[in-house]
Design a protein around this motif. Sequence first.
Motif, PDB file in Angstrom:
ATOM      1  N   GLY A 124       0.608  -1.547   0.387  1.00  0.00           N
ATOM      2  CA  GLY A 124      -0.210   0.605   0.251  1.00  0.00           C
ATOM      3  C   GLY A 124       0.676   1.397   0.649  1.00  0.00           C
ATOM      4  N   GLU A 125       0.515   2.440  -0.593  1.00  0.00           N
ATOM      5  CA  GLU A 125       0.878   3.651  -0.795  1.00  0.00           C
ATOM      6  C   GLU A 125       0.715   4.414   0.765  1.00  0.00           C
ATOM      7  OE1 GLU A 125       0.430   4.365  -5.582  1.00  0.00           O
ATOM      8  OE2 GLU A 125      -1.020   5.163  -3.905  1.00  0.00           O
ATOM      9  N   VAL A 126       1.759   5.492   1.417  1.00  0.00           N
ATOM     10  CA  VAL A 126       1.844   5.793   1.553  1.00  0.00           C
ATOM     11  C   VAL A 126       1.627   7.194   1.805  1.00  0.00           C
ATOM     12  CG1 VAL A 126       2.314   7.452   3.922  1.00  0.00           C
ATOM     13  CG2 VAL A 126       3.079   5.167   3.895  1.00  0.00           C
ATOM     14  N   LYS A 127       0.434   8.520   1.798  1.00  0.00           N
ATOM     15  CA  LYS A 127       0.068   9.633   0.975  1.00  0.00           C
ATOM     16  C   LYS A 127      -0.194  10.655   2.287  1.00  0.00           C
ATOM     17  CE  LYS A 127      -3.183   6.852  -2.226  1.00  0.00           C
ATOM     18  NZ  LYS A 127      -4.745   6.395  -2.513  1.00  0.00           N
ATOM     19  N   CYS A 128       0.052  11.674   1.717  1.00  0.00           N
ATOM     20  CA  CYS A 128       0.175  12.791   2.028  1.00  0.00           C
ATOM     21  C   CYS A 128       0.059  14.234   1.231  1.00  0.00           C
ATOM     22  CB  CYS A 128       1.294  13.711   2.707  1.00  0.00           C
ATOM     23  SG  CYS A 128       2.280  14.152   3.650  1.00  0.00           S
ATOM     24  N   TYR A 129      -1.422  14.716   2.095  1.00  0.00           N
ATOM     25  CA  TYR A 129      -1.772  15.538   1.309  1.00  0.00           C
ATOM     26  C   TYR A 129      -1.958  17.047   2.122  1.00  0.00           C
ATOM     27  CZ  TYR A 129      -5.433  11.880   0.262  1.00  0.00           C
ATOM     28  OH  TYR A 129      -5.361  10.190  -0.705  1.00  0.00           O
ATOM     29  N   LEU A 130      -1.560  18.078   1.361  1.00  0.00           N
ATOM     30  CA  LEU A 130      -1.016  18.996   2.321  1.00  0.00           C
ATOM     31  C   LEU A 130      -1.666  20.541   1.814  1.00  0.00           C
ATOM     32  CD1 LEU A 130       2.543  18.663   0.951  1.00  0.00           C
ATOM     33  CD2 LEU A 130       1.492  18.478   3.859  1.00  0.00           C
ATOM     34  N   ASP A 131      -1.989  20.981   2.879  1.00  0.00           N
ATOM     35  CA  ASP A 131      -2.679  22.519   2.469  1.00  0.00           C
ATOM     36  C   ASP A 131      -4.042  22.953   1.280  1.00  0.00           C
ATOM     37  OD1 ASP A 131      -0.935  23.630   4.017  1.00  0.00           O
ATOM     38  OD2 ASP A 131       1.162  23.380   2.700  1.00  0.00           O
ATOM     39  N   GLY A 132      -4.872  21.629   2.068  1.00  0.00           N
ATOM     40  CA  GLY A 132      -5.677  21.579   1.257  1.00  0.00           C
ATOM     41  C   GLY A 132      -6.840  20.759  -0.022  1.00  0.00           C
ATOM     42  N   ASP A 133      -5.214  19.926  -0.553  1.00  0.00           N
ATOM     43  CA  ASP A 133      -4.781  19.082  -0.875  1.00  0.00           C
ATOM     44  C   ASP A 133      -6.632  17.899  -0.807  1.00  0.00           C
ATOM     45  OD1 ASP A 133      -3.045  19.425  -2.409  1.00  0.00           O
ATOM     46  OD2 ASP A 133      -1.863  17.684  -1.000  1.00  0.00           O
ATOM     47  N   ASP A 134      -7.962  17.693  -1.855  1.00  0.00           N
ATOM     48  CA  ASP A 134      -8.646  17.298  -1.932  1.00  0.00           C
ATOM     49  C   ASP A 134      -8.652  15.593  -2.102  1.00  0.00           C
ATOM     50  OD1 ASP A 134     -11.456  16.134  -1.070  1.00  0.00           O
ATOM     51  OD2 ASP A 134     -12.352  17.714  -3.117  1.00  0.00           O
ATOM     52  N   GLN A 135      -9.098  15.549  -3.263  1.00  0.00           N
ATOM     53  CA  GLN A 135      -8.749  13.951  -3.900  1.00  0.00           C
ATOM     54  C   GLN A 135      -7.516  13.136  -4.011  1.00  0.00           C
ATOM     55  OE1 GLN A 135     -11.224  12.781  -7.120  1.00  0.00           O
ATOM     56  NE2 GLN A 135     -11.017  11.078  -7.038  1.00  0.00           N
ATOM     57  N   PHE A 136      -6.395  14.398  -4.534  1.00  0.00           N
ATOM     58  CA  PHE A 136      -5.394  13.453  -5.149  1.00  0.00           C
ATOM     59  C   PHE A 136      -4.433  14.009  -3.902  1.00  0.00           C
ATOM     60  CE2 PHE A 136      -8.076  13.112  -8.790  1.00  0.00           C
ATOM     61  CZ  PHE A 136      -7.863  11.870  -8.430  1.00  0.00           C
ATOM     62  N   PRO A 137      -3.121  13.484  -3.414  1.00  0.00           N
ATOM     63  CA  PRO A 137      -2.275  14.480  -2.549  1.00  0.00           C
ATOM     64  C   PRO A 137      -1.393  14.524  -3.003  1.00  0.00           C
ATOM     65  CG  PRO A 137      -1.965  11.735  -3.011  1.00  0.00           C
ATOM     66  CD  PRO A 137      -2.783  12.294  -3.242  1.00  0.00           C
ATOM     67  N   THR A 138      -0.629  15.531  -2.272  1.00  0.00           N
ATOM     68  CA  THR A 138       0.866  16.231  -2.711  1.00  0.00           C
ATOM     69  C   THR A 138       1.999  15.365  -3.484  1.00  0.00           C
ATOM     70  OG1 THR A 138      -0.031  18.245  -2.370  1.00  0.00           O
ATOM     71  CG2 THR A 138       2.678  17.752  -2.722  1.00  0.00           C
ATOM     72  N   ILE A 139       1.945  14.618  -1.975  1.00  0.00           N
ATOM     73  CA  ILE A 139       2.665  13.095  -1.702  1.00  0.00           C
ATOM     74  C   ILE A 139       2.511  11.912  -1.785  1.00  0.00           C
ATOM     75  CG2 ILE A 139       5.143  12.503  -0.252  1.00  0.00           C
ATOM     76  CD1 ILE A 139       5.052  15.575   0.443  1.00  0.00           C
ATOM     77  N   CYS A 140       3.149  10.980  -2.524  1.00  0.00           N
ATOM     78  CA  CYS A 140       2.510   9.814  -2.534  1.00  0.00           C
ATOM     79  C   CYS A 140       3.601   8.734  -2.959  1.00  0.00           C
ATOM     80  CB  CYS A 140       1.549   9.755  -4.243  1.00  0.00           C
ATOM     81  SG  CYS A 140       0.588   8.281  -4.072  1.00  0.00           S
ATOM     82  N   GLY A 141       3.651   7.754  -2.380  1.00  0.00           N
ATOM     83  CA  GLY A 141       5.011   6.397  -1.941  1.00  0.00           C
ATOM     84  C   GLY A 141       4.483   5.936  -3.216  1.00  0.00           C
ATOM     85  N   THR A 142       5.574   4.879  -2.863  1.00  0.00           N
ATOM     86  CA  THR A 142       4.718   3.801  -3.867  1.00  0.00           C
ATOM     87  C   THR A 142       5.536   2.456  -2.606  1.00  0.00           C
ATOM     88  OG1 THR A 142       7.555   3.174  -3.810  1.00  0.00           O
ATOM     89  CG2 THR A 142       6.989   4.933  -5.456  1.00  0.00           C
ATOM     90  N   GLY A 143       5.239   2.477  -2.213  1.00  0.00           N
ATOM     91  CA  GLY A 143       4.667   1.312  -0.933  1.00  0.00           C
ATOM     92  C   GLY A 143       5.032   1.198   0.665  1.00  0.00           C
ATOM     93  N   THR A 144       4.537   0.198   0.684  1.00  0.00           N
ATOM     94  CA  THR A 144       4.877   0.277   3.057  1.00  0.00           C
ATOM     95  C   THR A 144       5.706   0.206   3.076  1.00  0.00           C
ATOM     96  OG1 THR A 144       2.268  -0.211   2.957  1.00  0.00           O
ATOM     97  CG2 THR A 144       3.797  -0.424   4.721  1.00  0.00           C
ATOM     98  N   GLU A 145       6.898  -0.658   2.579  1.00  0.00           N
ATOM     99  CA  GLU A 145       8.403  -1.310   2.695  1.00  0.00           C
ATOM    100  C   GLU A 145       8.630  -0.156   2.206  1.00  0.00           C
ATOM    101  OE1 GLU A 145       8.115  -3.933  -0.301  1.00  0.00           O
ATOM    102  OE2 GLU A 145       7.101  -2.330   0.502  1.00  0.00           O
ATOM    103  N   ASP A 146       8.332   0.563   1.430  1.00  0.00           N
ATOM    104  CA  ASP A 146       9.661   0.951   0.750  1.00  0.00           C
ATOM    105  C   ASP A 146       9.367   2.833   1.754  1.00  0.00           C
ATOM    106  OD1 ASP A 146       9.179  -0.243  -1.272  1.00  0.00           O
ATOM    107  OD2 ASP A 146       8.315   0.793  -2.561  1.00  0.00           O
TER     108      ASP A 146
END
Length: 355
Positions: A226-248
């Motif tokens: 699974g991806e780790v996602k970070c929504y910043l400063d008003g992000d709604d449906q899509f995050p600014t930061i999106c990782g590639t996997g939990t172990e990553d």
Amino acid sequence: MNSYGVAGLSGITTGRTRSVSPENPTGGKGMGGRAVDGTGAHAARELGQGWKVSPSVVVPPGQHTVLADVEGPAVVRHIWFAVHPDHLRTLVLRGYWEESTRPAISVPLGDFFCQGWAEYAPVNSIPVVVNPYGGLNCYWEMPFRRRARLVLENPGPVPVTVFYQIDYELVEVEAAAGYLHACWRRSNPLAALEEHVLLTGVPGPGHYVGTYLAWGSNSGGWWGEGEVKCYLDGDDQFPTICGTGTEDYVGGAWGFDVPGQGYTTYTTPYLGFHQVVRQDGQARSQQRFGMYRWHLPDPIRFERDIRMTVQALGWRSGERYLPLRDDVASTAWWYAAQPEGIGLPGPELDEMEVI
């Protein structure tokens, strides 16, 4: 890090060091070692005052103990605890800055030190160090301007003996210094087709500095796609930061699976996969894991707000992703301009229980 870090270690300052412990509960100058009664009184009965008369406190069931209530300006530099592993998930650490009534820190004691499964797991990182056999240390910088209160709550059914020491420095706090916050959340099990929320409802400005995950796999197979996602400063449906996997996200790769060895743990200054519980074969159901990521050289800075999530994702036949309903508990750390906590309820005893 200006006046707060190792980089300034050689500089002589006007700061003065103080320490709160059961032998000096106020942290006052010259007030240590004066106890004449305490948990060590029997052992010290032939020696008397000054000979480890009060090395610990007992937190009664259903009650709390104020570990420290001190005046600033100051910075907490180091905290050490020792408690029986059975109680790592039955005690709650709460921290209050200034005159706030809502805690900025509200986390099970074990999870605050990356021990979410109530079993000893060594950690050798910058802000958290856990040494044999369960010496819990943290070096999170905790500045405050007027007052700090650290409280340990025991919602469990039995009294708990706790050893602790809280070291702080009386020093002017820089205007830009934020307050440390930490919150705990658990999805057990994670709802179908939903992401586990690490953090939400956090106003800015501030910066995110760390994640600890106590992850329980409720099915066979790999669980960390699974991806780790970070929504910043008003992000709604899509995050600014999106990782590639939990172990990553915690600096690993390929499922932490060293050929011929299976899951392989590591603990480093900023990244760790430091615990595997019930390891009776790679990718078996009901195994449990501990991992962390400290954003110290790479804090996630936000102006208005921040929200973070992690997916529980594995594989099904035909090279298709499989959404999982795992047991995911997370602790999130961040610094914010305001001392007041975000007002999460709990954690409750049933919610913390290791099953």
